[in-house]
Design an enzyme around this catalytic site. Structure first.
Site, PDB file in Angstrom:
ATOM      1  N   SER A 232       0.831  -1.197   0.000  1.00 53.86           N
ATOM      2  CA  SER A 232       0.000   0.000   0.000  1.00 53.86           C
ATOM      3  C   SER A 232       0.875   1.261   0.000  1.00 53.86           C
ATOM      4  O   SER A 232       1.724   1.413  -0.875  1.00 53.86           O
ATOM      5  CB  SER A 232      -0.961  -0.043   1.193  1.00 53.86           C
ATOM      6  OG  SER A 232      -1.958   0.945   1.084  1.00 53.86           O
ATOM      7  N   ASP A 326      -8.767  -5.133  -5.703  1.00 54.72           N
ATOM      8  CA  ASP A 326      -8.333  -4.061  -4.812  1.00 54.72           C
ATOM      9  C   ASP A 326      -9.280  -2.871  -4.966  1.00 54.72           C
ATOM     10  O   ASP A 326      -9.423  -2.324  -6.050  1.00 54.72           O
ATOM     11  CB  ASP A 326      -6.901  -3.657  -5.180  1.00 54.72           C
ATOM     12  CG  ASP A 326      -6.305  -2.631  -4.218  1.00 54.72           C
ATOM     13  OD1 ASP A 326      -7.053  -2.088  -3.381  1.00 54.72           O
ATOM     14  OD2 ASP A 326      -5.094  -2.376  -4.324  1.00 54.72           O
ATOM     15  N   HIS A 360      -7.082  -5.595  -1.341  1.00 52.51           N
ATOM     16  CA  HIS A 360      -5.929  -4.722  -1.115  1.00 52.51           C
ATOM     17  C   HIS A 360      -4.961  -5.279  -0.078  1.00 52.51           C
ATOM     18  O   HIS A 360      -3.750  -5.204  -0.252  1.00 52.51           O
ATOM     19  CB  HIS A 360      -6.420  -3.341  -0.667  1.00 52.51           C
ATOM     20  CG  HIS A 360      -5.331  -2.319  -0.538  1.00 52.51           C
ATOM     21  ND1 HIS A 360      -4.647  -1.829  -1.623  1.00 52.51           N
ATOM     22  CD2 HIS A 360      -4.804  -1.695   0.562  1.00 52.51           C
ATOM     23  CE1 HIS A 360      -3.740  -0.951  -1.214  1.00 52.51           C
ATOM     24  NE2 HIS A 360      -3.822  -0.851   0.100  1.00 52.51           N
TER      25      HIS A 360
END
Length: 421
Positions: A232, A326, A360
């Site tokens: 991330s 995601d 994600h």
């Protein structure tokens, strides 16, 4: 006669390792429900259950018997772990203290009723985050705030800097587990921890350079370069580190962005502004959960081009691990644009592995999927995405892939393994 739950390995193993669960002492064809539960360090309760039938010998082997329903269905030997769900809404499964295990209580209950009452057998299964002998060393060197994990054996090991996402603080579980696979791994905090900045509005890459140099100078690290592992926000930070800093040989980016995110990034006389967003593209579900998939502007257009990380400067090899479901941002698009920029400048095409149905938050194997939770930068629960079974499969494969990648490019075991998805 009470049922007996048999665990292999007995009692405990590392979280990223499978456990073989069997139940003995049932009657032939007996219907039972298996239930798993644990409490995290904040007291939050996670549960999963599945319905089964014993075989003709009165035995139930989760490696051979398909679940008939419940939290999951089908042949899923580790389903009772990866399907754990929080009772508290929008609560993410995280390990805050890697020096203690999580204790998973396993129960065998009679029947397939929605709320079976009679307990036929139970066992407690401890899942560790430190392999026996792995050394944990807090790092307070200059400005660097981190924790270093070293494998049990003496020697010099491939070094990896692990950079977490935008939640802030110091998260050690990925680094501690990876150290058990033969790497010297330093989990690096960069904001909202001790005397570090409280936010990410302004970050200086010199801090990360100091961390890289610290790890390279450790006698336990073989060098000549390091690996980077970022997820991330940590992904775009690792791309920036690889692009601007020396001493980086390989970088694994998990659902990262190819542009600088969240705040201004400085390095010497250069500045990367943050990629801007359009709040009008934020969606809100009927349950009040935010979907920010389309919120960020394109780093290929207008002023936002200045946020694009100059990956063409990097001298390292890249691996991008991408969840195709995601909902935090467009990870596949960002990985492909990084690849396009690298190849346009004559650099090696990076390896990109895409996982259908993965969201994600791609964590080490068997971490329960977090579909939605509080986003530190947004300030409200957001959708991370993912379908539980596909996400669980992706986590197992991604963990193998990143290890093979680091061993190949940092020294140690050779290997690139074919993705199974």
């Amino acid at each position: 006669m009470p049922a007996t739950v048999i665990l292999e390995p007995e009692d405990r193993c590392c979280w990223d390792e499978p456990v073989h669960i069997t139940v003995h002492g049932l009657t032939p064809g007996q219907r039972v429900t298996l239930r798993a539960s644990l409490r995290d360090e904040k007291g939050a309760h996670f549960r999963a259950h599945a319905r089964y039938c014993a075989d003709g010998g009165g035995e139930l082997d989760l490696a051979r018997a398909p679940a008939l329903g419940g939290s999951f269905a089908g042949l899923e030997p580790m389903g009772l772990i990866w399907a754990l769900e929080p009772e508290k809404p929008f609560w993410r499964f995280l390990k805050r203290d890697v020096q203690t295990p999580f204790a998973v209580e396993l129960e065998v209950l009679e029947g397939h009723e929605p709320e079976p009452q009679r307990v036929l057998g139970r066992a407690v299964h401890e899942r560790d985050f430190l392999r026996p002998g792995v050394r944990r060393e807090p790092v307070r060197a200059g400005r660097v705030r981190a924790t270093l994990f070293l494998p049990p054996e003496p020697g010099r090991f491939p070094g990896v800097v692990d950079v977490s996402g935008a939640a802030g603080g110091l998260w050690e579980y990925r680094a501690s587990l990876l150290a058990g696979k033969g790497f010297a791994v330093m989990a690096l905090a960069y904001y909202n921890y001790e005397d570090l900045p409280k936010g990410i509005e302004t970050l200086h890459l010199e801090y990360f350079e100091e961390a890289v140099n610290y790890l390279l100078n450790r006698p336990e690290v073989k060098g000549p370069g390091l690996g980077l592992l970022g997820i991330s926000k940590g992904g775009d930070l690792c791309l920036s580190m690889a692009s601007f800093l020396k001493g980086i040989t390989a970088a694994t980016i998990i659902n990262g962005c190819v542009a600088n995110i969240g705040g201004v990034l400085h390095y010497k006389d250069e500045t990367l502004p943050p990629l801007s967003a359009n709040r009008n593209r934020i969606k809100v579900t009927k349950d009040g959960v935010v979907d920010i998939t389309d919120a960020l502007n394109s780093p290929l257009e207008g002023p936002d081009q200045k946020s694009f990380i100059p990956v063409e400067r990097a001298e390292c090899t890249f691996l991008f691990l991408v969840g195709l479901d995601d909902h935090n941002w467009k990870s596949e698009f960002y990985a492909n644009e990084a690849s396009n920029r690298l190849q346009a400048h004559g650099k090696e095409k990076p390896q990109i592995i895409c996982y259908p149905g993965a969201g994600h938050c791609i964590e080490p194997p068997y971490f329960p999927m977090c579909w939605a939770s509080l986003h530190a930068l947004v300030g409200s629960p957001v959708i991370w995405g993912g379908e539980p079974r596909a996400h669980a499969m992706a986590q197992v494969d991604a963990w193998k892939q990143l290890q093979a990648f680091f061993h190949k490019h940092l020294g140690g075991k050779e290997g690139r393994i074919p993705t199974k998805l």
